[in-house]
Design a protein around this motif. Structure first.
Motif, mmCIF file in Angstrom:
data_model
loop_
_atom_site.group_PDB
_atom_site.id
_atom_site.type_symbol
_atom_site.label_atom_id
_atom_site.label_comp_id
_atom_site.label_asym_id
_atom_site.label_seq_id
_atom_site.Cartn_x
_atom_site.Cartn_y
_atom_site.Cartn_z
ATOM 1 N N LYS A 213 23.754 -57.623 4.456
ATOM 2 C CA LYS A 213 24.597 -57.601 5.646
ATOM 3 C C LYS A 213 25.315 -56.255 5.767
ATOM 4 O O LYS A 213 25.376 -55.654 6.853
ATOM 5 N N GLU A 214 25.853 -55.774 4.645
ATOM 6 C CA GLU A 214 26.558 -54.501 4.667
ATOM 7 C C GLU A 214 25.616 -53.354 5.024
ATOM 8 O O GLU A 214 25.994 -52.439 5.767
ATOM 9 N N GLU A 215 24.405 -53.396 4.486
ATOM 10 C CA GLU A 215 23.435 -52.350 4.795
ATOM 11 C C GLU A 215 23.025 -52.420 6.274
ATOM 12 O O GLU A 215 22.855 -51.381 6.938
ATOM 13 N N LEU A 216 22.913 -53.641 6.782
ATOM 14 C CA LEU A 216 22.566 -53.812 8.191
ATOM 15 C C LEU A 216 23.662 -53.253 9.081
ATOM 16 O O LEU A 216 23.396 -52.586 10.089
ATOM 17 N N MET A 217 24.913 -53.505 8.717
ATOM 18 C CA MET A 217 26.040 -52.973 9.487
ATOM 19 C C MET A 217 26.054 -51.448 9.467
ATOM 20 O O MET A 217 26.365 -50.797 10.462
ATOM 21 N N ARG A 218 25.684 -50.884 8.304
ATOM 22 C CA ARG A 218 25.629 -49.427 8.206
ATOM 23 C C ARG A 218 24.549 -48.864 9.139
ATOM 24 O O ARG A 218 24.756 -47.847 9.810
ATOM 25 N N LEU A 219 23.393 -49.532 9.162
ATOM 26 C CA LEU A 219 22.309 -49.081 10.027
ATOM 27 C C LEU A 219 22.709 -49.108 11.494
ATOM 28 O O LEU A 219 22.357 -48.218 12.265
ATOM 29 N N PHE A 220 23.474 -50.110 11.862
ATOM 30 C CA PHE A 220 23.900 -50.228 13.254
ATOM 31 C C PHE A 220 25.066 -49.300 13.567
ATOM 32 O O PHE A 220 25.089 -48.679 14.638
ATOM 33 N N SER A 221 26.008 -49.205 12.677
ATOM 34 C CA SER A 221 27.231 -48.441 12.950
ATOM 35 C C SER A 221 27.039 -46.945 12.763
ATOM 36 O O SER A 221 27.551 -46.144 13.561
ATOM 37 N N GLU A 222 26.332 -46.559 11.701
ATOM 38 C CA GLU A 222 26.193 -45.140 11.391
ATOM 39 C C GLU A 222 24.890 -44.550 11.943
ATOM 40 O O GLU A 222 24.911 -43.507 12.597
ATOM 41 N N ARG B 293 22.900 -46.073 14.057
ATOM 42 C CA ARG B 293 22.724 -46.552 15.441
ATOM 43 C C ARG B 293 21.247 -46.826 15.771
ATOM 44 O O ARG B 293 20.717 -46.365 16.783
ATOM 45 N N ILE B 294 20.630 -47.598 14.921
ATOM 46 C CA ILE B 294 19.205 -47.883 15.111
ATOM 47 C C ILE B 294 18.945 -48.711 16.369
ATOM 48 O O ILE B 294 17.800 -48.779 16.845
ATOM 49 N N TYR B 295 19.984 -49.330 16.915
ATOM 50 C CA TYR B 295 19.814 -50.136 18.119
ATOM 51 C C TYR B 295 19.420 -49.279 19.319
ATOM 52 O O TYR B 295 18.948 -49.799 20.340
ATOM 53 N N LYS B 296 19.574 -47.957 19.225
ATOM 54 C CA LYS B 296 19.234 -47.067 20.328
ATOM 55 C C LYS B 296 17.716 -46.844 20.442
ATOM 56 O O LYS B 296 17.234 -46.267 21.413
ATOM 57 N N ASP B 297 16.996 -47.326 19.430
ATOM 58 C CA ASP B 297 15.530 -47.256 19.467
ATOM 59 C C ASP B 297 15.013 -48.388 20.353
ATOM 60 O O ASP B 297 15.164 -49.562 20.030
ATOM 61 N N SER B 298 14.376 -48.038 21.482
ATOM 62 C CA SER B 298 13.923 -49.064 22.425
ATOM 63 C C SER B 298 12.786 -49.923 21.855
ATOM 64 O O SER B 298 12.517 -51.006 22.356
ATOM 65 N N LEU C 32 22.367 -59.816 18.879
ATOM 66 C CA LEU C 32 22.961 -58.780 18.035
ATOM 67 C C LEU C 32 22.646 -57.392 18.582
ATOM 68 O O LEU C 32 23.541 -56.528 18.670
ATOM 69 N N ILE C 33 21.392 -57.162 18.942
ATOM 70 C CA ILE C 33 21.000 -55.865 19.494
ATOM 71 C C ILE C 33 21.781 -55.567 20.773
ATOM 72 O O ILE C 33 22.319 -54.466 20.961
ATOM 73 N N ASN C 34 21.827 -56.553 21.666
ATOM 74 C CA ASN C 34 22.525 -56.356 22.938
ATOM 75 C C ASN C 34 24.012 -56.098 22.735
ATOM 76 O O ASN C 34 24.617 -55.305 23.467
ATOM 77 N N LYS C 35 24.605 -56.749 21.748
ATOM 78 C CA LYS C 35 26.038 -56.568 21.465
ATOM 79 C C LYS C 35 26.341 -55.095 21.161
ATOM 80 O O LYS C 35 27.258 -54.498 21.741
ATOM 81 N N PHE C 36 25.565 -54.505 20.273
ATOM 82 C CA PHE C 36 25.806 -53.115 19.905
ATOM 83 C C PHE C 36 25.433 -52.168 21.040
ATOM 84 O O PHE C 36 26.124 -51.156 21.262
#
Length: 508
Positions: free
Chosen positions: A399-408, A410-415, A448-452
């Motif tokens: 979970k912590e690693e997933l949060m890092r991927l999203f927060s730092e 920003r992998i969610y920007k990959d379409s 989750l993706i849409n949230k970020f």
């Protein structure tokens, strides 16, 4: 001397009498003498009377010698055009073309005399190549369908089997529409080998859709016995091969019902009956799959995007099946009703199917990676992972690693982000990633993706003090492929559309 002049006059009278008698009794000398096909129009009373006499002689010959009727029809049509008698030209030219397949006659100079008349327009619309808005639209739909069929199978990180099936399904549709366009534009007369070209693949349509449904509802794995479903299309192709091997001239005769080898009614039994039977049989099995799958879903997931997709595909198929049935029975004469609506309805249904699939590929590309839907949209938000081997400590770590991927990062920007990519970055399984998102965040993958992504969009819009950013630019920046999907997700998260949110910022 006077006697000689009198004798010459008598000889001229006799010669003239014999000449016109010969005109009335024979066709070919007239054609040779006046060259009716290429005669230059002249306002000449003698010529006009001569053409009238020739016209009358042809009509008389038609009654006495019907064996030469095709050639007589041709010359009556040409002479009628020369005499500016469009009604007669229409009647005789139609008879000639329908008995000779020679549509090129309409390009003869003789028809320049009636080219502006409604009668010539009837002939032109019936036999010569024509273009109109509907035909252009159909060709454009064909381009869209072929483009989709190619692009969907080049897509990475997707289920190749399901995309191959839906791509093939759309390609079959596109070939049907192409043949219909060639038929309506009369191009078939210039390129007779295009006649019934799509019939060879007619029986592929329903099995492709059926196996696509099996794939996206239960991840069906193909077995060798599944090839039996494609036996009927192969048999139909083998039956049609002798026809495809015919010369273009013989195929034209088939089109005009002049062939001794085939008639149009043959194709009613060879193509239409097997085709509509296939549609009905496979339509039944597709319906069983759809309704069985729908019954197994919870109320919350019955109207998600994937199940709306299945529903719409199924009902468009039913719409096409019904319209094609009426068209087939009407074209065969079993139903004594001919109308543009019946004729065009089956084409409208096919075109609608292609456009709908292409639209969904643009607006909802994730549908074509259906595994994400099966795993995330159709599961409860917090499922019971009874047999999971994921420990509490490992779950927290991931979970912590997933949060890092999203927060730092920003992998969610990959379409193109999907479950496989996230699992690879976490160095864990798809199942573990699914469990972490569901249990640790109490939401599914897309939520989750849409949230970020929407949080990122809100920040961008709030920082855009001068209003330099377009909504579509923001959508692309945060990872969306199109504006429509972005607007929908934005409103779901904020209860406002992006435009309304920008207006609220300006107001404040």
């Amino acid at each position: 001397m006077q006697g000689l002049k009198g004798l010459i006059k008598i000889l001229l009278v006799v010669f003239t009498t014999l000449l016109f008698a010969n005109v009335a009794a024979s066709i070919d000398p007239v054609l040779t003498m006046f060259n009716v096909e290429n005669v230059i129009p002249q306002e000449d009373s003698v010529r006009f009377k001569t053409l009238l006499n020739v016209f009358d002689s042809y009509e008389a010959k038609l009654k006495t010698n019907p064996k030469d009727s095709v050639e007589i029809f041709k010359n009556l049509g040409l002479i009628s055009a020369e005499l500016k008698k469009p009604s007669d030209a229409l009647v005789y030219t139609e008879k000639y073309i329908d008995n000779s397949t020679d549509v090129e006659i309409l390009n003869k100079d003789s028809y320049n005399q009636i080219i502006e008349t409604p009668e010539y327009q009837v002939l032109k619309d019936k036999y010569l190549i024509k273009w109109n808005t509907l035909i252009f639209i159909c060709f454009y739909i064909v381009f869209i369908g072929v483009f989709f069929a190619v692009i969907i199978n080049l897509k990475k990180s997707a289920d190749r089997a399901s995309n191959l099936l839906i791509g093939g399904f759309v390609l079959v549709h596109s070939l049907f529409i192409l043949e219909w366009s060639l038929y309506c534009s009369n191009i078939r007369y210039s390129y007779p080998h295009t006649y019934i070209m799509s019939s060879s693949i007619a029986l592929f349509y329903a099995p492709l859709l059926y196996f696509y449904f099996r794939r996206i509802t239960g991840e069906h794995k193909f077995k060798s016995q599944d090839l039996l479903h494609f036996l009927a299309p192969v048999i139909l192709l083998s039956i049609l091969m002798p026809f495809y091997a015919l010369s273009g001239e013989e195929k034209l005769k088939v089109m005009f019902n002049l062939s001794d080898l085939y008639s149009k009614k043959n194709f009613f039994f060879i193509v239409f009956i097997p085709k509509i039977s296939s549609y009905i049989i496979y339509g039944y099995f597709i319906g069983r799959l759809y309704f069985k799958n729908r019954k197994e879903l919870s109320e919350d997931t019955r109207d998600d995007d994937l199940n709306k997709w299945k529903r719409n595909l199924y009902y468009i198929h039913i719409m096409y099946m019904v319209s094609y049935t009426f068209y087939g029975f009407s074209a065969s004469g079993i139903i004594p009703a001919e109308s543009d609506f019946i004729y065009h309805s089956q084409m409208l249904a096919m075109s609608f199917m292609v456009l709908y699939i292409a639209k969904m590929a643009y607006l909802k590309p994730q549908i074509f990676n259906y595994k994400n839907f099966i795993e995330f949209e159709n599961e409860d938000v917090a499922p019971k992972y009874v047999k999971s081997g994921l420990t509490e400590s490992l779950s927290t770590e991931l979970k912590e690693e997933l949060m890092r991927l999203f927060s730092e990062e920003r992998i969610y920007k990959d379409s193109n982000l999907n479950l496989d990519l996230i699992s690879e970055k976490l160095n864990t399984t798809r199942h573990n990633t699914s469990q972490i998102i569901n249990e640790q965040f109490n939401m599914n993958f897309f939520e989750l993706i849409n949230k970020f992504r929407i949080e990122e969009a809100l920040n961008l819009l709030q920082e855009d003090i001068n209003g330099d950013l377009n909504i579509i630019d923001v959508a692309y920046e945060v990872g969306y492929n199109n504006k429509v999907t972005f607007n929908k997700a934005f409103k779901k998260e904020t209860s406002l559309t992006p435009t309304q949110f920008i207006e609220s910022l300006n107001y404040n």
